[in-house]
Write a protein that holds these residues in place. Structure first.
Motif, short mmCIF file in Angstrom:
data_model
loop_
_atom_site.label_atom_id
_atom_site.label_comp_id
_atom_site.label_asym_id
_atom_site.label_seq_id
_atom_site.Cartn_x
_atom_site.Cartn_y
_atom_site.Cartn_z
N TYR A 40 0.84 -1.19 0.00
CA TYR A 40 0.00 0.00 0.00
C TYR A 40 0.88 1.25 0.00
O TYR A 40 0.70 2.15 -0.81
N ARG A 41 1.86 1.26 0.89
CA ARG A 41 2.78 2.40 0.98
C ARG A 41 3.55 2.58 -0.33
O ARG A 41 3.72 3.70 -0.81
N ALA A 48 3.00 9.53 -5.62
CA ALA A 48 3.69 10.77 -5.28
C ALA A 48 4.85 11.04 -6.24
O ALA A 48 5.06 12.18 -6.66
N ARG A 49 5.60 10.01 -6.60
CA ARG A 49 6.70 10.19 -7.54
C ARG A 49 6.18 10.64 -8.91
O ARG A 49 6.77 11.51 -9.55
N LEU A 50 5.08 10.05 -9.34
CA LEU A 50 4.48 10.44 -10.62
C LEU A 50 4.11 11.93 -10.58
O LEU A 50 4.46 12.68 -11.50
N GLN A 82 5.61 20.09 -5.91
CA GLN A 82 6.10 20.44 -4.57
C GLN A 82 5.36 19.66 -3.49
O GLN A 82 5.98 19.14 -2.56
N SER A 83 4.05 19.58 -3.60
CA SER A 83 3.27 18.83 -2.61
C SER A 83 3.68 17.36 -2.59
O SER A 83 3.84 16.75 -1.54
N PRO A 93 2.06 8.10 4.50
CA PRO A 93 1.07 7.52 3.58
C PRO A 93 -0.22 8.35 3.55
O PRO A 93 -0.84 8.48 2.49
N PHE A 94 -0.60 8.91 4.68
CA PHE A 94 -1.82 9.74 4.70
C PHE A 94 -1.64 10.95 3.79
O PHE A 94 -2.52 11.26 2.98
N TYR A 95 -0.52 11.63 3.91
CA TYR A 95 -0.25 12.80 3.07
C TYR A 95 -0.24 12.39 1.59
O TYR A 95 -0.82 13.07 0.75
N MET A 96 0.40 11.27 1.28
CA MET A 96 0.46 10.81 -0.10
C MET A 96 -0.92 10.48 -0.63
O MET A 96 -1.24 10.78 -1.78
#
Length: 124
Positions: A40-41, A48-50, A82-83, A93-96
């Motif tokens: 999941y992570r 996020a990388r994308l 940036q985010s 993981p929550f932020y992502m």
């Protein structure tokens, strides 16, 4: 006939939005299984990388656009990047998972990337 930069940008971003959606759907499935926490992570990190690479990915396209159109586009893409980069640095993981979603997001609404693509379509 030559493809206009804005059309090319919409196409590239639409493809990225589809990939984000696929990753989010996979993450939604994985979170249901406690045995899949690491996967999941990893899926969220891939999302996020994308997103962190959107500005770089689209740079060859935006540099073909007139400055007055390219500047706000670059600014928005930079905000996405940036985010996402911050989420990776923090490692949350929550932020992502919350990338592209405002606090008042309601299920079924378009995310911020999809809304941005719609705005670009209006510029054509």
């Amino acid at each position: 006939m030559r493809v206009k930069p804005i059309e090319e940008l919409i196409s590239v971003l639409s493809e990225q939005a589809k990939q984000v959606e696929q990753l989010e759907n996979l993450a939604e499935t994985l979170i249901q299984d406690p045995q899949q926490g690491q996967r999941y992570r990893s899926v969220l990190e891939e999302k996020a990388r994308l997103l962190s690479g959107l500005a770089q990915l689209t740079h060859p396209i935006t540099k073909k656009m007139p400055t007055e159109k390219a500047s706000p586009v670059k600014l928005q893409l930079s905000k996405f990047a940036q985010s996402a980069t911050t989420s990776l640095r923090i490692g949350s993981p929550f932020y992502m998972s919350a990338l592209l979603y405002p606090q008042d997001y309601q299920q079924g609404q378009p995310n911020d990337l999809e809304l941005f693509i719609e705005q670009l379509k209006d510029l054509q």
